[in-house]
Design an enzyme around this catalytic site. Structure first.
Site, PDB file in Angstrom:
ATOM      1  N   ASN A  11      85.803 -25.658 -32.952  1.00 13.17           N
ATOM      2  CA  ASN A  11      86.598 -26.523 -32.084  1.00 13.17           C
ATOM      3  C   ASN A  11      86.156 -26.236 -30.651  1.00 13.17           C
ATOM      4  O   ASN A  11      86.507 -25.201 -30.089  1.00 13.17           O
ATOM      5  CB  ASN A  11      88.090 -26.192 -32.270  1.00 13.17           C
ATOM      6  CG  ASN A  11      88.975 -26.917 -31.284  1.00 13.17           C
ATOM      7  OD1 ASN A  11      88.531 -27.833 -30.584  1.00 13.17           O
ATOM      8  ND2 ASN A  11      90.238 -26.511 -31.205  1.00 13.17           N
ATOM      9  N   TRP A  12      85.367 -27.158 -30.099  1.00 13.97           N
ATOM     10  CA  TRP A  12      84.823 -26.922 -28.754  1.00 13.97           C
ATOM     11  C   TRP A  12      85.852 -27.182 -27.655  1.00 13.97           C
ATOM     12  O   TRP A  12      85.575 -26.924 -26.485  1.00 13.97           O
ATOM     13  CB  TRP A  12      83.571 -27.785 -28.544  1.00 13.97           C
ATOM     14  CG  TRP A  12      82.323 -27.159 -29.112  1.00 13.97           C
ATOM     15  CD1 TRP A  12      82.270 -26.227 -30.124  1.00 13.97           C
ATOM     16  CD2 TRP A  12      80.975 -27.383 -28.696  1.00 13.97           C
ATOM     17  NE1 TRP A  12      80.970 -25.872 -30.356  1.00 13.97           N
ATOM     18  CE2 TRP A  12      80.136 -26.567 -29.502  1.00 13.97           C
ATOM     19  CE3 TRP A  12      80.372 -28.195 -27.739  1.00 13.97           C
ATOM     20  CZ2 TRP A  12      78.747 -26.540 -29.361  1.00 13.97           C
ATOM     21  CZ3 TRP A  12      78.993 -28.180 -27.613  1.00 13.97           C
ATOM     22  CH2 TRP A  12      78.189 -27.355 -28.406  1.00 13.97           C
ATOM     23  N   LYS A  13      86.998 -27.751 -27.995  1.00 14.76           N
ATOM     24  CA  LYS A  13      88.036 -28.049 -26.993  1.00 14.76           C
ATOM     25  C   LYS A  13      87.399 -28.838 -25.829  1.00 14.76           C
ATOM     26  O   LYS A  13      86.494 -29.635 -26.073  1.00 14.76           O
ATOM     27  CB  LYS A  13      88.713 -26.755 -26.529  1.00 14.76           C
ATOM     28  CG  LYS A  13      89.194 -25.910 -27.721  1.00 14.76           C
ATOM     29  CD  LYS A  13      90.098 -24.795 -27.347  1.00 14.76           C
ATOM     30  CE  LYS A  13      90.501 -24.033 -28.618  1.00 14.76           C
ATOM     31  NZ  LYS A  13      91.541 -23.062 -28.402  1.00 14.76           N
ATOM     32  N   HIS A  92      96.745 -29.911 -33.105  1.00 13.64           N
ATOM     33  CA  HIS A  92      96.410 -28.596 -32.543  1.00 13.64           C
ATOM     34  C   HIS A  92      97.543 -28.165 -31.605  1.00 13.64           C
ATOM     35  O   HIS A  92      98.140 -28.996 -30.923  1.00 13.64           O
ATOM     36  CB  HIS A  92      95.076 -28.677 -31.784  1.00 13.64           C
ATOM     37  CG  HIS A  92      94.573 -27.327 -31.390  1.00 13.64           C
ATOM     38  ND1 HIS A  92      95.059 -26.652 -30.290  1.00 13.64           N
ATOM     39  CD2 HIS A  92      93.665 -26.497 -31.958  1.00 13.64           C
ATOM     40  CE1 HIS A  92      94.456 -25.470 -30.206  1.00 13.64           C
ATOM     41  NE2 HIS A  92      93.610 -25.361 -31.211  1.00 13.64           N
ATOM     42  N   GLU A  94      97.499 -26.924 -28.786  1.00 12.02           N
ATOM     43  CA  GLU A  94      97.313 -27.334 -27.380  1.00 12.02           C
ATOM     44  C   GLU A  94      97.715 -28.793 -27.180  1.00 12.02           C
ATOM     45  O   GLU A  94      98.187 -29.175 -26.103  1.00 12.02           O
ATOM     46  CB  GLU A  94      95.852 -27.066 -26.950  1.00 12.02           C
ATOM     47  CG  GLU A  94      95.628 -25.561 -26.787  1.00 12.02           C
ATOM     48  CD  GLU A  94      94.216 -25.081 -27.048  1.00 12.02           C
ATOM     49  OE1 GLU A  94      93.277 -25.892 -27.100  1.00 12.02           O
ATOM     50  OE2 GLU A  94      94.050 -23.846 -27.220  1.00 12.02           O
ATOM     51  N   GLU A 162      97.088 -21.656 -37.559  1.00 11.03           N
ATOM     52  CA  GLU A 162      96.691 -20.996 -36.323  1.00 11.03           C
ATOM     53  C   GLU A 162      97.934 -20.477 -35.598  1.00 11.03           C
ATOM     54  O   GLU A 162      98.637 -21.260 -34.947  1.00 11.03           O
ATOM     55  CB  GLU A 162      95.976 -21.987 -35.395  1.00 11.03           C
ATOM     56  CG  GLU A 162      94.747 -22.619 -35.984  1.00 11.03           C
ATOM     57  CD  GLU A 162      93.838 -23.186 -34.900  1.00 11.03           C
ATOM     58  OE1 GLU A 162      92.717 -22.709 -34.779  1.00 11.03           O
ATOM     59  OE2 GLU A 162      94.271 -24.084 -34.166  1.00 11.03           O
ATOM     60  N   GLY A 168      92.809 -17.783 -28.542  1.00 15.39           N
ATOM     61  CA  GLY A 168      92.198 -17.443 -27.257  1.00 15.39           C
ATOM     62  C   GLY A 168      92.681 -16.139 -26.651  1.00 15.39           C
ATOM     63  O   GLY A 168      92.411 -15.863 -25.479  1.00 15.39           O
ATOM     64  N   SER A 206      91.307 -16.519 -32.586  1.00 14.63           N
ATOM     65  CA  SER A 206      90.492 -15.336 -32.256  1.00 14.63           C
ATOM     66  C   SER A 206      89.600 -14.867 -33.396  1.00 14.63           C
ATOM     67  O   SER A 206      89.360 -13.671 -33.549  1.00 14.63           O
ATOM     68  CB  SER A 206      91.383 -14.197 -31.743  1.00 14.63           C
ATOM     69  OG  SER A 206      92.003 -14.576 -30.523  1.00 14.63           O
ATOM     70  N   GLY A 227      87.506 -21.425 -32.099  1.00 11.32           N
ATOM     71  CA  GLY A 227      87.404 -22.023 -30.769  1.00 11.32           C
ATOM     72  C   GLY A 227      86.285 -21.387 -29.971  1.00 11.32           C
ATOM     73  O   GLY A 227      85.109 -21.741 -30.107  1.00 11.32           O
ATOM     74  N   GLY A 228      86.631 -20.407 -29.143  1.00 12.06           N
ATOM     75  CA  GLY A 228      85.685 -19.799 -28.201  1.00 12.06           C
ATOM     76  C   GLY A 228      84.374 -19.360 -28.841  1.00 12.06           C
ATOM     77  O   GLY A 228      83.298 -19.550 -28.256  1.00 12.06           O
TER      78      GLY A 228
HETATM   79  P1  PGA Z   1      90.038 -19.403 -30.543  1.00 17.38           P
HETATM   80  O1  PGA Z   1      90.665 -20.872 -30.754  1.00 17.38           O
HETATM   81  O2  PGA Z   1      89.090 -19.149 -31.690  1.00 17.38           O
HETATM   82  O3  PGA Z   1      89.359 -19.473 -29.215  1.00 17.38           O
HETATM   83  O4  PGA Z   1      91.188 -18.434 -30.569  1.00 17.38           O
HETATM   84  C1  PGA Z   1      90.966 -21.362 -32.035  1.00 17.38           C
HETATM   85  C2  PGA Z   1      91.542 -22.744 -31.923  1.00 17.38           C
HETATM   86  O5  PGA Z   1      92.322 -23.021 -31.001  1.00 17.38           O
HETATM   87  O6  PGA Z   1      91.246 -23.633 -32.761  1.00 17.38           O
END
Ligand code: PGA
Length: 246
Positions: A11-13, A92, A94, A162, A168, A206, A227-228
């Site tokens: 997930n590149w956000k 998600h 966010e 999640e 994050g 994470s 994500g990251g």
């Molecule tokens: P993260 O994000 O791996 O940076 O914790 C995961 C996500 O929000 O899908």
């Protein structure tokens, strides 16, 4: 026979421009060499068509509930499909927090995704407050019943658990907690909808190369939403390899 698949989903956000397409190509190359897993990159909508010839499965990160209309700034699932996506993340945390999305909105988005021929990656997860108050399973039960529509099948739906407090932050639940929660989620899905027990349930929050093997070894974890650590090929490929080896 179970229809569960192993997914390495990135997930590149709101990260990534054309300068980052080399990472998509490197990840696509690695994916070709790894058997038994599905690698999906959920890119910013602006990059989807640019990455479409990479050969990798692509996803969007959100879609509108309607197939078109006067909704400035929104993207329809049909448009994501047209740009080369075969998946879309919905719900998600966010989106839930930044845009006030509720379970009913997310269910409608999942149905819009299905109508466009996309697989919906439906996200669920508790906040730190809920976790500390011991309300995790109640929250997940409510989110599943509200945001996973009837008609969810292994072909049209993937679930991502999640914990919001793990996204994050570098924090994760213990492996025992992840396994227990995933087994409960699978039970909830089974009682919620016909094919629920067969849905793939990914862990997100994470995930990185250092913890991927331990998390992916858990029997009710079918991969990760990352994500990251999905932004750079050098970080994501070891995670894909850990999944393929699990
Ligand atoms: P993260 O994000 O791996 O940076 O914790 C995961 C996500 O929000 O899908």
């Amino acid at each position: 026979m179970t229809q569960r698949c192993k997914f390495a989903a990135g997930n590149w956000k709101m990260f990534g421009t054309s300068a980052d397409l080399s990472h998509v190509d490197a990840i696509a190359q690695a994916a070709r060499d790894l058997a038994g897993i599905v690698t999906v990159l959920c890119l910013p909508a602006t990059l989807l068509s640019r990455a479409a010839d990479s050969g990798l499965a692509l996803g969007g990160q959100d879609c509108h509930t309607a197939s078109q209309g006067a909704h400035t700034g929104d993207t329809a699932a049909t448009m994501l499909a047209d740009a080369g996506a075969s998946y879309v993340i919905v719900g998600h945390s966010e989106r839930r927090s930044d845009h006030g999305e509720k379970d009913a909105d997310i269910a409608a988005k999942a149905q819009a995704a299905w109508a466009a021929g996309l697989t919906a990656i439906i996200c669920i997860g508790e906040t730190r407050k809920d976790y500390e108050a011991g309300r995790t399973l109640d929250v997940l039960r409510t989110q599943i019943s509200g945001s996973v529509p009837q008609g969810a099948t292994p072909q049209n739906t993937v679930i991502a658990y999640e914990p919001v407090w793990a996204i994050g932050t570098g924090l994760t639940p213990t492996s025992e907690e992840i396994q227990t929660t995933h087994a409960e989620v699978r039970d909830m899905l089974a009682s919620h909808t016909g094919d629920g027990a067969d849905l793939s349930v990914l862990y997100g929050g994470s995930v990185k190369a250092a913890n991927a093997a331990e998390i992916f070894a858990l029997p009710d974890v079918d991969g990760g939403l990352v994500g990251g650590a999905s932004l750079k090929a050098a970080d994501f490929i070891p995670i894909m390899k850990a999944l393929a080896a699990s």
